[in-house]
Motif scaffolding. Structure first.
Motif, PDB file in Angstrom:
ATOM      1  N   TYR A 118       0.817  -1.221   0.000  1.00 22.34           N
ATOM      2  CA  TYR A 118       0.000   0.000   0.000  1.00 22.34           C
ATOM      3  C   TYR A 118       0.849   1.269   0.000  1.00 22.34           C
ATOM      4  O   TYR A 118       0.533   2.235  -0.702  1.00 22.34           O
ATOM      5  CB  TYR A 118      -0.956  -0.012   1.196  1.00 22.34           C
ATOM      6  N   CYS A 119       1.946   1.288   0.763  1.00 16.18           N
ATOM      7  CA  CYS A 119       2.762   2.509   0.825  1.00 16.18           C
ATOM      8  C   CYS A 119       3.544   2.737  -0.477  1.00 16.18           C
ATOM      9  O   CYS A 119       4.135   3.797  -0.672  1.00 16.18           O
ATOM     10  CB  CYS A 119       3.690   2.507   2.032  1.00 16.18           C
ATOM     11  N   TRP A 120       3.530   1.757  -1.371  1.00 18.39           N
ATOM     12  CA  TRP A 120       4.144   1.908  -2.697  1.00 18.39           C
ATOM     13  C   TRP A 120       3.131   2.376  -3.754  1.00 18.39           C
ATOM     14  O   TRP A 120       3.513   2.693  -4.880  1.00 18.39           O
ATOM     15  CB  TRP A 120       4.746   0.571  -3.145  1.00 18.39           C
ATOM     16  N   ASP A 125       1.330   5.097  -4.221  1.00 21.00           N
ATOM     17  CA  ASP A 125       1.481   6.463  -4.763  1.00 21.00           C
ATOM     18  C   ASP A 125       2.548   6.534  -5.840  1.00 21.00           C
ATOM     19  O   ASP A 125       2.332   7.113  -6.905  1.00 21.00           O
ATOM     20  CB  ASP A 125       1.836   7.455  -3.634  1.00 21.00           C
ATOM     21  N   MET A 176      -4.721   0.524   7.865  1.00 19.44           N
ATOM     22  CA  MET A 176      -3.840   1.597   8.346  1.00 19.44           C
ATOM     23  C   MET A 176      -4.276   2.151   9.699  1.00 19.44           C
ATOM     24  O   MET A 176      -3.493   2.784  10.390  1.00 19.44           O
ATOM     25  CB  MET A 176      -3.759   2.732   7.329  1.00 19.44           C
ATOM     26  N   LEU A 193       4.600   0.644   8.457  1.00 24.88           N
ATOM     27  CA  LEU A 193       4.698   1.105   7.065  1.00 24.88           C
ATOM     28  C   LEU A 193       5.287   2.503   7.007  1.00 24.88           C
ATOM     29  O   LEU A 193       4.823   3.400   7.720  1.00 24.88           O
ATOM     30  CB  LEU A 193       3.314   1.125   6.398  1.00 24.88           C
ATOM     31  N   ASP A 237       6.040   6.254   5.387  1.00 20.29           N
ATOM     32  CA  ASP A 237       5.191   7.207   4.679  1.00 20.29           C
ATOM     33  C   ASP A 237       5.394   7.057   3.169  1.00 20.29           C
ATOM     34  O   ASP A 237       6.516   6.861   2.702  1.00 20.29           O
ATOM     35  CB  ASP A 237       5.576   8.621   5.135  1.00 20.29           C
ATOM     36  N   SER A 238       4.305   7.129   2.413  1.00 22.04           N
ATOM     37  CA  SER A 238       4.393   6.938   0.958  1.00 22.04           C
ATOM     38  C   SER A 238       5.281   7.992   0.289  1.00 22.04           C
ATOM     39  O   SER A 238       5.931   7.716  -0.724  1.00 22.04           O
ATOM     40  CB  SER A 238       3.001   6.932   0.328  1.00 22.04           C
TER      41      SER A 238
END
Length: 219
Positions: free
Chosen positions: A161-163, A165, A190, A199, A201-202
């Motif tokens: 998920y953090c990838w 963006d 989250m 995780l 931060d994006s």
């Protein structure tokens, strides 16, 4: 004697994030040791001589390699709290199937999206969206992949998920437009302290990818 738990990891690794989330879910204190994958440490080479990869979970001096195996090991070694895998053999097999699917089908296209150009990148984007849609279909209207309980498949997938963006920026597409239920699931995950703590931060991932491309020689 208290357990000694060490995690050899690399902060942007969605595989390492699985192990971090699993340890946090079980409230296990662990010694996090950041690794430089371009200059591998003696302990990493000693503890994972076969693949020489992170994450490596070291429990009382004994290494456990491969993130999904680590998640299962953590679940069995510290059974307190919610179990990650269901007790029903069929449901358990299904959860392991989807964990394996994420490893074999979701990760590969992500590398093409941020690391390739032109037709190769377009093919990676198309394949990635197809794989996410299959996962979304499996999720359906459930809170988590296993139903009401956060578990094995959620842990297997949430690190990606953090990838999202950086993948959207590189591939010029919207995951939320394609898979709204999957994004809603990720936002629910989250809210869990274990996930939020584990995780990065994006934005940090987005800044990291150009550095990674330079290190591995792709521009």
């Amino acid at each position: 004697m208290a357990d000694e738990v060490i995690l050899l990891d690399y902060w942007p690794s969605m595989f390492g994030m699985r192990t971090r989330v699993a340890l946090e879910e079980k409230n296990i204190k662990f010694d996090y040791r950041e690794q430089d994958l371009f200059n591998k440490s003696p302990i990493l080479l000693e503890m994972n001589p076969v693949h020489k990869k992170i994450p490596v979970l070291i429990h009382n001096g004994k290494p456990v390699c491969e993130s999904l195996i680590q998640v299962e090991y953590i679940d069995e070694t510290w059974p307190g709290g919610n179990p990650f895998l269901p007790s029903d053999p069929y449901q358990r097999a299904q959860a392991k199937f989807w964990g394996d699917f994420i490893d074999k089908k979701v990760y590969g296209p992500t590398r093409l999206i941020w690391g390739a150009k032109g037709e190769e990148q377009e093919a990676g984007t198309k394949e990635f969206i197809e794989m996410l849609k299959m996962l979304e279909s499996e999720l359906g209207d459930k809170t988590y992949f296993g139903g009401e309980t956060f578990g094995y498949v959620d842990i297997a997938m949430i690190g990606f998920y953090c990838w999202f963006d950086v993948l959207e920026k590189c591939g010029n597409f919207s995951i939320e437009a394609e898979c709204p239920k999957l994004i809603a699931w990720a936002k629910r995950c989250m809210k869990r302290e274990s996930v939020a703590k584990s995780l990065p931060d994006s934005d940090k991932i987005t800044k990291f990818v150009p550095e990674l491309k330079k290190k591995i020689g792709i521009e």
